[in-house]
Design a protein around this motif. Structure first.
Motif, PDB file in Angstrom:
ATOM      1  N   SER A   1     -27.488  -8.656  -0.765  1.00  0.00           N
ATOM      2  CA  SER A   1     -28.459  -9.293   0.113  1.00  0.00           C
ATOM      3  C   SER A   1     -28.695 -10.735  -0.310  1.00  0.00           C
ATOM      4  CB  SER A   1     -29.778  -8.521   0.068  1.00  0.00           C
ATOM      5  OG  SER A   1     -30.778  -9.236   0.741  1.00  0.00           O
ATOM      6  N   LYS A   2     -28.903 -11.597   0.659  1.00  0.00           N
ATOM      7  CA  LYS A   2     -29.158 -13.004   0.364  1.00  0.00           C
ATOM      8  C   LYS A   2     -30.622 -13.259   0.027  1.00  0.00           C
ATOM      9  CE  LYS A   2     -25.283 -14.772   3.026  1.00  0.00           C
ATOM     10  NZ  LYS A   2     -24.386 -13.880   2.513  1.00  0.00           N
ATOM     11  N   GLU A   3     -31.481 -12.285   0.239  1.00  0.00           N
ATOM     12  CA  GLU A   3     -32.904 -12.430  -0.050  1.00  0.00           C
ATOM     13  C   GLU A   3     -33.188 -12.022  -1.489  1.00  0.00           C
ATOM     14  OE1 GLU A   3     -35.352 -10.500   2.850  1.00  0.00           O
ATOM     15  OE2 GLU A   3     -34.025 -11.105   4.468  1.00  0.00           O
ATOM     16  N   ILE A   4     -32.975 -12.959  -2.404  1.00  0.00           N
ATOM     17  CA  ILE A   4     -33.161 -12.696  -3.828  1.00  0.00           C
ATOM     18  C   ILE A   4     -34.190 -13.677  -4.371  1.00  0.00           C
ATOM     19  CG2 ILE A   4     -32.020 -12.717  -6.072  1.00  0.00           C
ATOM     20  CD1 ILE A   4     -29.436 -11.958  -4.538  1.00  0.00           C
ATOM     21  N   ASN A   5     -35.188 -13.149  -5.087  1.00  0.00           N
ATOM     22  CA  ASN A   5     -36.240 -13.991  -5.634  1.00  0.00           C
ATOM     23  C   ASN A   5     -35.988 -14.379  -7.083  1.00  0.00           C
ATOM     24  OD1 ASN A   5     -37.772 -13.824  -3.236  1.00  0.00           O
ATOM     25  ND2 ASN A   5     -38.504 -11.817  -3.866  1.00  0.00           N
ATOM     26  N   GLU A   6     -35.477 -13.452  -7.873  1.00  0.00           N
ATOM     27  CA  GLU A   6     -35.338 -13.676  -9.303  1.00  0.00           C
ATOM     28  C   GLU A   6     -33.970 -13.186  -9.773  1.00  0.00           C
ATOM     29  OE1 GLU A   6     -38.566 -13.208 -12.734  1.00  0.00           O
ATOM     30  OE2 GLU A   6     -37.960 -11.295 -11.877  1.00  0.00           O
ATOM     31  N   THR A   7     -33.245 -14.051 -10.482  1.00  0.00           N
ATOM     32  CA  THR A   7     -31.920 -13.698 -10.987  1.00  0.00           C
ATOM     33  C   THR A   7     -31.854 -13.963 -12.482  1.00  0.00           C
ATOM     34  OG1 THR A   7     -30.858 -14.222  -8.899  1.00  0.00           O
ATOM     35  CG2 THR A   7     -29.457 -14.185 -10.823  1.00  0.00           C
ATOM     36  N   TYR A   8     -31.322 -12.994 -13.202  1.00  0.00           N
ATOM     37  CA  TYR A   8     -31.053 -13.145 -14.624  1.00  0.00           C
ATOM     38  C   TYR A   8     -29.551 -13.096 -14.812  1.00  0.00           C
ATOM     39  CZ  TYR A   8     -35.974 -12.276 -15.531  1.00  0.00           C
ATOM     40  OH  TYR A   8     -37.341 -12.356 -15.555  1.00  0.00           O
ATOM     41  N   THR A   9     -29.025 -14.047 -15.566  1.00  0.00           N
ATOM     42  CA  THR A   9     -27.621 -14.051 -15.917  1.00  0.00           C
ATOM     43  C   THR A   9     -27.512 -13.551 -17.346  1.00  0.00           C
ATOM     44  OG1 THR A   9     -27.271 -15.960 -14.494  1.00  0.00           O
ATOM     45  CG2 THR A   9     -25.539 -15.449 -16.085  1.00  0.00           C
ATOM     46  N   ILE A  10     -26.737 -12.509 -17.548  1.00  0.00           N
ATOM     47  CA  ILE A  10     -26.582 -11.900 -18.865  1.00  0.00           C
ATOM     48  C   ILE A  10     -25.105 -11.965 -19.240  1.00  0.00           C
ATOM     49  CG2 ILE A  10     -26.873  -9.799 -20.222  1.00  0.00           C
ATOM     50  CD1 ILE A  10     -28.997  -8.991 -18.042  1.00  0.00           C
ATOM     51  N   VAL A  11     -24.813 -12.584 -20.385  1.00  0.00           N
ATOM     52  CA  VAL A  11     -23.435 -12.680 -20.861  1.00  0.00           C
ATOM     53  C   VAL A  11     -23.354 -11.944 -22.189  1.00  0.00           C
ATOM     54  CG1 VAL A  11     -21.538 -14.202 -21.502  1.00  0.00           C
ATOM     55  CG2 VAL A  11     -23.133 -14.905 -19.720  1.00  0.00           C
ATOM     56  N   VAL A  12     -22.424 -11.002 -22.265  1.00  0.00           N
ATOM     57  CA  VAL A  12     -22.225 -10.194 -23.464  1.00  0.00           C
ATOM     58  C   VAL A  12     -21.006 -10.741 -24.210  1.00  0.00           C
ATOM     59  CG1 VAL A  12     -21.705  -7.881 -24.320  1.00  0.00           C
ATOM     60  CG2 VAL A  12     -23.224  -8.166 -22.350  1.00  0.00           C
ATOM     61  N   TYR A  13     -21.221 -11.023 -25.507  1.00  0.00           N
ATOM     62  CA  TYR A  13     -20.146 -11.569 -26.342  1.00  0.00           C
ATOM     63  C   TYR A  13     -19.673 -10.517 -27.347  1.00  0.00           C
ATOM     64  CZ  TYR A  13     -21.333 -16.236 -24.675  1.00  0.00           C
ATOM     65  OH  TYR A  13     -21.551 -17.336 -23.889  1.00  0.00           O
ATOM     66  N   VAL A  14     -18.368 -10.420 -27.492  1.00  0.00           N
ATOM     67  CA  VAL A  14     -17.751  -9.577 -28.508  1.00  0.00           C
ATOM     68  C   VAL A  14     -16.895 -10.503 -29.359  1.00  0.00           C
ATOM     69  CG1 VAL A  14     -16.124  -7.701 -28.943  1.00  0.00           C
ATOM     70  CG2 VAL A  14     -17.770  -7.513 -27.078  1.00  0.00           C
ATOM     71  N   ALA A  15     -17.187 -10.540 -30.656  1.00  0.00           N
ATOM     72  CA  ALA A  15     -16.471 -11.432 -31.586  1.00  0.00           C
ATOM     73  C   ALA A  15     -16.515 -12.874 -31.085  1.00  0.00           C
ATOM     74  CB  ALA A  15     -15.044 -10.953 -31.806  1.00  0.00           C
ATOM     75  N   ASP A  16     -17.673 -13.285 -30.619  1.00  0.00           N
ATOM     76  CA  ASP A  16     -17.932 -14.646 -30.130  1.00  0.00           C
ATOM     77  C   ASP A  16     -17.098 -15.039 -28.916  1.00  0.00           C
ATOM     78  OD1 ASP A  16     -19.899 -14.999 -32.069  1.00  0.00           O
ATOM     79  OD2 ASP A  16     -18.426 -15.667 -33.545  1.00  0.00           O
ATOM     80  N   ASN A  17     -16.536 -14.080 -28.207  1.00  0.00           N
ATOM     81  CA  ASN A  17     -15.823 -14.321 -26.951  1.00  0.00           C
ATOM     82  C   ASN A  17     -16.556 -13.608 -25.826  1.00  0.00           C
ATOM     83  OD1 ASN A  17     -13.617 -15.767 -28.103  1.00  0.00           O
ATOM     84  ND2 ASN A  17     -12.748 -13.814 -28.767  1.00  0.00           N
ATOM     85  N   ARG A  18     -16.650 -14.268 -24.674  1.00  0.00           N
ATOM     86  CA  ARG A  18     -17.302 -13.635 -23.525  1.00  0.00           C
ATOM     87  C   ARG A  18     -16.535 -12.384 -23.131  1.00  0.00           C
ATOM     88  NH1 ARG A  18     -17.685 -18.182 -19.077  1.00  0.00           N
ATOM     89  NH2 ARG A  18     -15.490 -18.150 -19.601  1.00  0.00           N
ATOM     90  N   ARG A  19     -17.274 -11.295 -22.970  1.00  0.00           N
ATOM     91  CA  ARG A  19     -16.640 -10.027 -22.588  1.00  0.00           C
ATOM     92  C   ARG A  19     -17.105  -9.579 -21.214  1.00  0.00           C
ATOM     93  NH1 ARG A  19     -14.697  -6.185 -20.881  1.00  0.00           N
ATOM     94  NH2 ARG A  19     -13.854  -4.378 -21.906  1.00  0.00           N
ATOM     95  N   LEU A  20     -18.429  -9.652 -20.968  1.00  0.00           N
ATOM     96  CA  LEU A  20     -19.008  -9.254 -19.686  1.00  0.00           C
ATOM     97  C   LEU A  20     -20.020 -10.295 -19.230  1.00  0.00           C
ATOM     98  CD1 LEU A  20     -19.916  -5.491 -20.185  1.00  0.00           C
ATOM     99  CD2 LEU A  20     -18.152  -6.374 -18.703  1.00  0.00           C
TER     100      LEU A  20
END
Length: 146
Positions: free
Chosen positions: A84-103
């Protein structure tokens, strides 16, 4: 008689196919089982959480990482093709494994989550969109921005 048997067999196959399609498209599962089933949670070195574009924190404490990942893992989701385009609040979460982006995850309100797997092969399977079906306590993440 033979023609009738073919019609009966064809009808049974069509009914089975439709039933199987309904079972697979309406299936719900946890976010962990769907989006990061091959990720070992013990290998996570840090989690970066961003709210908007100006507020960002990095978690390196193992207990904090486990708390966030276990709360996200329990979310019941259903695969969705659009968000849906009706979004009020977004959190960006980046998971690092061995200092490399994984998710990478975009948690939109309490309704949708978009997961990007940086190590997915082929790359066309790297982004998955899900509708959140269970009640998820955003307080686990919101508390970091007070």
């Amino acid at each position: 008689m033979l023609k009738r048997n073919y019609y009966i067999l064809a009808s049974i196959i069509i009914l089975l196919a439709v039933g199987l399609w309904f079972l697979t498209t309406n299936r719900t599962t946890s976010l962990r089982d769907t989006a990061w089933k091959d990720l070992n949670l013990d290998t996570i070195s840090s989690i970066e959480i961003e709210k908007g574009i100006h507020k960002k924190i990095t978690l390196t404490n193992k207990e904090e990482i486990d708390k966030v990942m276990s709360s996200l893992s329990a979310i019941e989701v259903k695969k969705e093709s659009s968000i849906s385009k009706e979004i009020n609040e977004t959190y960006t979460i980046v998971v690092y494994v061995a200092d490399n982006r994984r998710l990478g995850m975009f948690l939109n309100d309490n309704k949708y989550v978009d997961v990007y797997d940086y190590e997915a092969t082929p790359k066309k399977n790297s982004s998955m969109k899900y509708e959140i079906l269970s009640s998820f306590d955003m307080k686990v993440i919101q508390d970091y921005f007070k």
